[in-house]
Structure formats: structure tokens, C-alpha cells
Design a protein around this motif. Sequence first.
Motif: not given
Length: 289
Positions: A173-181, A207-215, A220-224
Motif C-alpha cells: 500500500a505504501d509503494i502504491k501511494r509512492y508511485l501515485d505521488s 504487489f501483482t498479487k494484490y493489484y493485478g499488475i506489477s509495480p 507506467n499506467r499512472r504516467r499514461i
Amino acid sequence: MSSRSLLFTSSSCPSVDAVLVSASASRYEGDWSSIPHSHGFTELFYVREGKGNFLIRDDVFPITKDDLIIISPHLSHTELSDSSHPLSYFTVGVDGISFSFHDHKDFKIFNCRQKKTDLLFYFHSIFQELDQKQDGYESICRNMLESLTIQLKRLTDSAFEVVSSQQPSRECADIKRYLDSSYSEPITLDQLSAISHLNKYYLSHEFTKYYGISPISYLNRRRIEVCKELLETTDYGISDIAHLTGFSSQSYLSQSFRKYCGMSAGSYRKLAKKALPVNKAALQSQSRK
């Protein structure tokens, strides 16, 4: 006499795969200290009376009567009451689902004061059912939660989806928030490993297990998604957008954009400029095909 007959034509009703794990009713009386904390489940926080501030990580948001805050799991938060207008509020803890907001935030504050929907009714009913535990209370709570969710979709301009989910670990969850910001910064899996104090292969797996996608794919998807917003709302050149969103070069942005959206960034901008606001959803859908 006059009469109206209405037929319910749906053969099935939508449901949410949610488990209500807690409900509380609280009023500030100067007898507790507000300490930042987090939960392993989603929390719904509804202000019944009073006013104060809501702390989410290092950000402070004013809150008052009929504000609803949705807080994702593992997100540090707390409330601070105004001593002259004490906060009174309901909280409901929900496991098994998450709220996926379209702006990628992991919390949302809804101002419900100007709406005619009585959201307080749902919170009070859920609390009462969990407190009394009469026959069938579990079904009533599930139905109340589903009705509350539908009412939120009706009254808000901030689009969101409710999805079934396994709860991620605090590190994920912390890594996802870091990537988002921090998407605009150069980020590698080794850096994420250092930040999370997890082996990079284990981190990628979890990360892939919980979010269905690698970090990195999520990054890259967030950037797009940010690229698309900038293409729609600004006149920045493609090279500038590549720099602002963390892509190492314009060519890498172009390659990634075509991979994720099925068209070039320039083509997307032309379509976006021509599209009326009501057609933006269709444009977003078309770019994801």
C-alpha cells in the motif's frame, strides 16, 4: 381517481462483496488525544455534528457536519475536534472491498450538506443493527452498505468504482501511494525494494498479487493517465509532457502511449480537443481498447 403503476424489470440486483467489521458512534468531550493511526480495512467516517480538521498523512482538511470521508486501508489518519464545536461522528469499517477513485487518490472527502439524500440514516441504521444483532442483521447491514454506495454514486461528481479486493500489505500500500505521488521521478524496482525493505522479486510478486499488475507496469499506467490529462487540458508539447510525467524520453512516452492506448499521443490530443465534454468518457473507453 388516478394511479400510477411502476414495474421493476431487473432480474438481478447488484451486490457488494463486503464484510462489515466495525461501527462506532463517538463524540469529542476533551477526554482523548487524536493520534494518527491506520486500519487494515476501508473506513467510512461521517460527521454528525460539530467541526474540526481531518489529518491524512501530512495534509490537513477542514471538516464539518455532513462531511463523509472514505479512507483506504493502511492510510495514516486522525481527526481533530474544534473545542467550541465538538465533533460527533459515525465510523464504519468495511473489509473485502475498496473504493477506486478515478483521480488515483486513496481517500475522498464528500461534502453532503447541499444534497437531499439522508446519508446519516444509513450510518445510524448500520450502527444500530451491529449493536443489537437481531435476526437477519447481517443481511440488513449489507443492504444498507450497498444502498449507501449507490447514493454516493448519485450525489458525487468524483467518479469511483467499488471493487472486491484482497487487502494489500502495508508495504504494498505504501509503494502504491509512492508511485501515485512520485510518478514524475525516475523510479526503478531496486529503489522500490529499498523503500519497502523487501526483496525486489518478493515485492513485485506481492504487489501483482494484490493489484493485478506489477509495480513498474502500474507506474507506467499512472504516467499514461497523467499524460492523457495533460494532452486534454494543456498545450504542452509531447516532449514537455514526457518530462513532466517521468518518461525518460519522448520516444519512450510515444511507445508506451501507443501500447496502452492503441493510438499516438498526438492522435489522442486531436480527438480530445474535438470531443464534447459528454463524450470524454467514450474517448477514455476507446483509448483503453
